[in-house]
Design a protein around this motif. Structure first.
Motif, PDB file in Angstrom:
ATOM      1  N   ARG A  20       0.845  -1.195   0.000  1.00 34.24           N
ATOM      2  CA  ARG A  20       0.000   0.000   0.000  1.00 34.24           C
ATOM      3  C   ARG A  20       0.880   1.244   0.000  1.00 34.24           C
ATOM      4  N   ASN A  21       0.445   2.243  -0.774  1.00 34.86           N
ATOM      5  CA  ASN A  21       1.193   3.502  -0.790  1.00 34.86           C
ATOM      6  C   ASN A  21       0.720   4.395   0.356  1.00 34.86           C
ATOM      7  N   SER A  22       1.300   5.560   0.469  1.00 33.18           N
ATOM      8  CA  SER A  22       0.998   6.431   1.613  1.00 33.18           C
ATOM      9  C   SER A  22      -0.445   6.925   1.594  1.00 33.18           C
ATOM     10  N   TYR A  23      -1.030   7.087   0.420  1.00 31.94           N
ATOM     11  CA  TYR A  23      -2.398   7.582   0.338  1.00 31.94           C
ATOM     12  C   TYR A  23      -3.388   6.511   0.807  1.00 31.94           C
ATOM     13  N   GLU A  24      -3.140   5.270   0.410  1.00 29.61           N
ATOM     14  CA  GLU A  24      -3.984   4.173   0.892  1.00 29.61           C
ATOM     15  C   GLU A  24      -3.820   4.005   2.396  1.00 29.61           C
ATOM     16  N   LEU A  25      -2.618   4.152   2.871  1.00 28.29           N
ATOM     17  CA  LEU A  25      -2.343   4.036   4.298  1.00 28.29           C
ATOM     18  C   LEU A  25      -3.044   5.146   5.078  1.00 28.29           C
ATOM     19  N   ALA A  26      -3.005   6.362   4.563  1.00 26.50           N
ATOM     20  CA  ALA A  26      -3.680   7.482   5.226  1.00 26.50           C
ATOM     21  C   ALA A  26      -5.189   7.272   5.233  1.00 26.50           C
ATOM     22  N   GLY A  27      -5.737   6.750   4.147  1.00 25.59           N
ATOM     23  CA  GLY A  27      -7.179   6.494   4.092  1.00 25.59           C
ATOM     24  C   GLY A  27      -7.614   5.463   5.108  1.00 25.59           C
ATOM     25  N   VAL A  28      -6.816   4.417   5.273  1.00 23.19           N
ATOM     26  CA  VAL A  28      -7.124   3.397   6.280  1.00 23.19           C
ATOM     27  C   VAL A  28      -7.016   4.010   7.675  1.00 23.19           C
ATOM     28  N   GLY A  29      -6.006   4.840   7.887  1.00 29.21           N
ATOM     29  CA  GLY A  29      -5.805   5.463   9.193  1.00 29.21           C
ATOM     30  C   GLY A  29      -6.946   6.377   9.583  1.00 29.21           C
TER      31      GLY A  29
END
Length: 146
Positions: A20-29
Protein backbone atom coordinates in the motif's frame (compact mmCIF):
# COMPACT_ATOMS: atom_id res chain seq x y z
CA UNK A 1 9.51 18.10 -5.39
CA UNK A 2 9.02 15.44 -8.03
CA UNK A 3 11.07 12.95 -5.99
CA UNK A 4 9.07 13.73 -2.84
CA UNK A 5 5.66 13.34 -4.49
CA UNK A 6 6.79 10.22 -6.41
CA UNK A 7 7.83 8.63 -3.12
CA UNK A 8 4.32 9.01 -1.74
CA UNK A 9 3.05 6.74 -4.53
CA UNK A 10 5.63 4.01 -3.90
CA UNK A 11 4.92 1.17 -1.42
CA UNK A 12 4.97 2.16 2.25
CA UNK A 13 3.42 -0.92 3.93
CA UNK A 14 3.10 -4.57 3.05
CA UNK A 15 0.09 -6.53 4.24
CA UNK A 16 0.32 -10.14 3.12
CA UNK A 17 1.03 -9.94 -0.60
CA UNK A 18 -0.45 -6.46 -1.00
CA UNK A 19 1.64 -3.30 -0.85
CA UNK A 20 0.00 0.00 0.00
CA UNK A 21 1.19 3.50 -0.79
CA UNK A 22 1.00 6.43 1.61
CA UNK A 23 -2.40 7.58 0.34
CA UNK A 24 -3.98 4.17 0.89
CA UNK A 25 -2.34 4.04 4.30
CA UNK A 26 -3.68 7.48 5.23
CA UNK A 27 -7.18 6.49 4.09
CA UNK A 28 -7.12 3.40 6.28
CA UNK A 29 -5.81 5.46 9.19
CA UNK A 30 -8.60 8.05 8.93
CA UNK A 31 -11.27 5.34 8.94
CA UNK A 32 -9.82 3.09 11.64
CA UNK A 33 -7.74 5.14 14.03
CA UNK A 34 -8.97 7.22 16.89
CA UNK A 35 -5.62 8.93 17.38
CA UNK A 36 -6.65 12.44 18.22
CA UNK A 37 -7.34 15.59 16.25
CA UNK A 38 -3.73 16.35 15.20
CA UNK A 39 -3.02 12.96 13.68
CA UNK A 40 -6.49 12.72 12.18
CA UNK A 41 -6.05 16.16 10.60
CA UNK A 42 -2.66 15.17 9.19
CA UNK A 43 -4.09 11.97 7.72
CA UNK A 44 -6.96 13.88 6.13
CA UNK A 45 -4.55 16.48 4.68
CA UNK A 46 -2.13 13.91 3.23
CA UNK A 47 -4.00 13.47 -0.11
CA UNK A 48 -3.58 17.21 -0.74
CA UNK A 49 0.20 16.94 -0.67
CA UNK A 50 0.59 16.96 -4.47
CA UNK A 51 -1.60 20.04 -5.03
CA UNK A 52 0.14 21.87 -2.18
CA UNK A 53 3.51 21.27 -3.82
CA UNK A 54 2.01 22.51 -7.09
CA UNK A 55 1.37 25.81 -5.28
CA UNK A 56 5.12 26.04 -4.57
CA UNK A 57 5.82 25.55 -8.29
CA UNK A 58 3.31 28.28 -9.18
CA UNK A 59 4.95 30.64 -6.67
CA UNK A 60 8.31 29.99 -8.30
CA UNK A 61 6.89 30.63 -11.77
CA UNK A 62 5.43 33.90 -10.49
CA UNK A 63 8.89 34.76 -9.12
CA UNK A 64 7.67 34.85 -5.52
CA UNK A 65 10.95 33.40 -4.32
CA UNK A 66 10.57 33.99 -0.59
CA UNK A 67 6.95 32.81 -0.52
CA UNK A 68 7.95 29.65 -2.37
CA UNK A 69 10.83 29.11 0.06
CA UNK A 70 8.60 29.45 3.13
CA UNK A 71 5.94 27.19 1.61
CA UNK A 72 8.62 24.64 0.72
CA UNK A 73 9.92 24.59 4.29
CA UNK A 74 6.42 24.46 5.79
CA UNK A 75 5.60 21.43 3.62
CA UNK A 76 8.99 19.69 3.66
CA UNK A 77 9.47 19.52 7.42
CA UNK A 78 6.27 17.62 8.37
CA UNK A 79 6.41 15.48 5.22
CA UNK A 80 10.01 14.58 6.00
CA UNK A 81 9.13 13.70 9.60
CA UNK A 82 6.34 11.38 8.44
CA UNK A 83 8.71 9.79 5.91
CA UNK A 84 11.40 9.39 8.57
CA UNK A 85 8.89 7.60 10.81
CA UNK A 86 8.04 5.36 7.85
CA UNK A 87 11.71 4.50 7.30
CA UNK A 88 12.22 3.73 10.99
CA UNK A 89 9.11 1.55 11.10
CA UNK A 90 10.17 -0.26 7.92
CA UNK A 91 13.50 -1.13 9.50
CA UNK A 92 12.19 -2.02 12.96
CA UNK A 93 8.78 -3.58 12.22
CA UNK A 94 8.99 -6.45 9.77
CA UNK A 95 6.75 -9.45 10.34
CA UNK A 96 5.94 -12.26 7.87
CA UNK A 97 2.37 -11.04 7.26
CA UNK A 98 2.60 -7.29 7.77
CA UNK A 99 5.41 -4.80 7.79
CA UNK A 100 6.81 -1.58 6.54
CA UNK A 101 8.69 -1.33 3.30
CA UNK A 102 11.36 1.27 2.75
CA UNK A 103 11.10 2.49 -0.90
CA UNK A 104 8.21 4.90 -0.42
CA UNK A 105 9.29 6.50 2.84
CA UNK A 106 12.97 6.60 1.84
CA UNK A 107 12.34 8.31 -1.51
CA UNK A 108 9.90 10.72 0.14
CA UNK A 109 12.47 11.52 2.84
CA UNK A 110 15.17 12.24 0.24
CA UNK A 111 12.77 14.53 -1.60
CA UNK A 112 11.75 16.30 1.61
CA UNK A 113 15.38 16.93 2.57
CA UNK A 114 16.04 18.30 -0.91
CA UNK A 115 13.03 20.59 -0.71
CA UNK A 116 14.05 21.83 2.74
CA UNK A 117 17.60 22.58 1.51
CA UNK A 118 16.16 24.38 -1.53
CA UNK A 119 13.85 26.39 0.74
CA UNK A 120 16.75 27.49 2.91
CA UNK A 121 18.79 28.38 -0.18
CA UNK A 122 15.93 30.46 -1.57
CA UNK A 123 15.60 32.36 1.70
CA UNK A 124 19.27 33.27 1.71
CA UNK A 125 19.91 36.85 0.64
CA UNK A 126 21.92 37.18 -2.58
CA UNK A 127 25.54 38.23 -2.16
CA UNK A 128 26.98 41.41 -3.66
CA UNK A 129 28.55 39.50 -6.55
CA UNK A 130 25.27 37.78 -7.34
CA UNK A 131 23.48 41.12 -7.58
CA UNK A 132 26.33 42.75 -9.50
CA UNK A 133 27.12 45.28 -6.75
CA UNK A 134 30.57 43.84 -6.19
CA UNK A 135 31.47 43.61 -9.85
CA UNK A 136 35.02 44.79 -10.64
CA UNK A 137 33.88 46.35 -13.92
CA UNK A 138 32.02 49.63 -13.52
CA UNK A 139 28.63 49.70 -15.20
CA UNK A 140 28.29 52.02 -18.17
CA UNK A 141 27.13 55.46 -17.15
CA UNK A 142 27.17 59.02 -18.34
CA UNK A 143 30.51 60.26 -19.68
CA UNK A 144 32.79 61.99 -17.20
CA UNK A 145 33.37 65.72 -17.65
CA UNK A 146 36.82 66.71 -18.89
Amino acid sequence: MVVLVAGTFLPWVRSGRVSRNSYELAGVGVRRLDAGPWIEGALQAWPFLGPLWAVVVVLMVLRRRRSAAVASLVLAVPTGLVALCGVVLAVRFDAPTIGGVWPGPAVTLVGAVGCAVAGVALLRRPTATETGAGSPVAPPGPPRPR
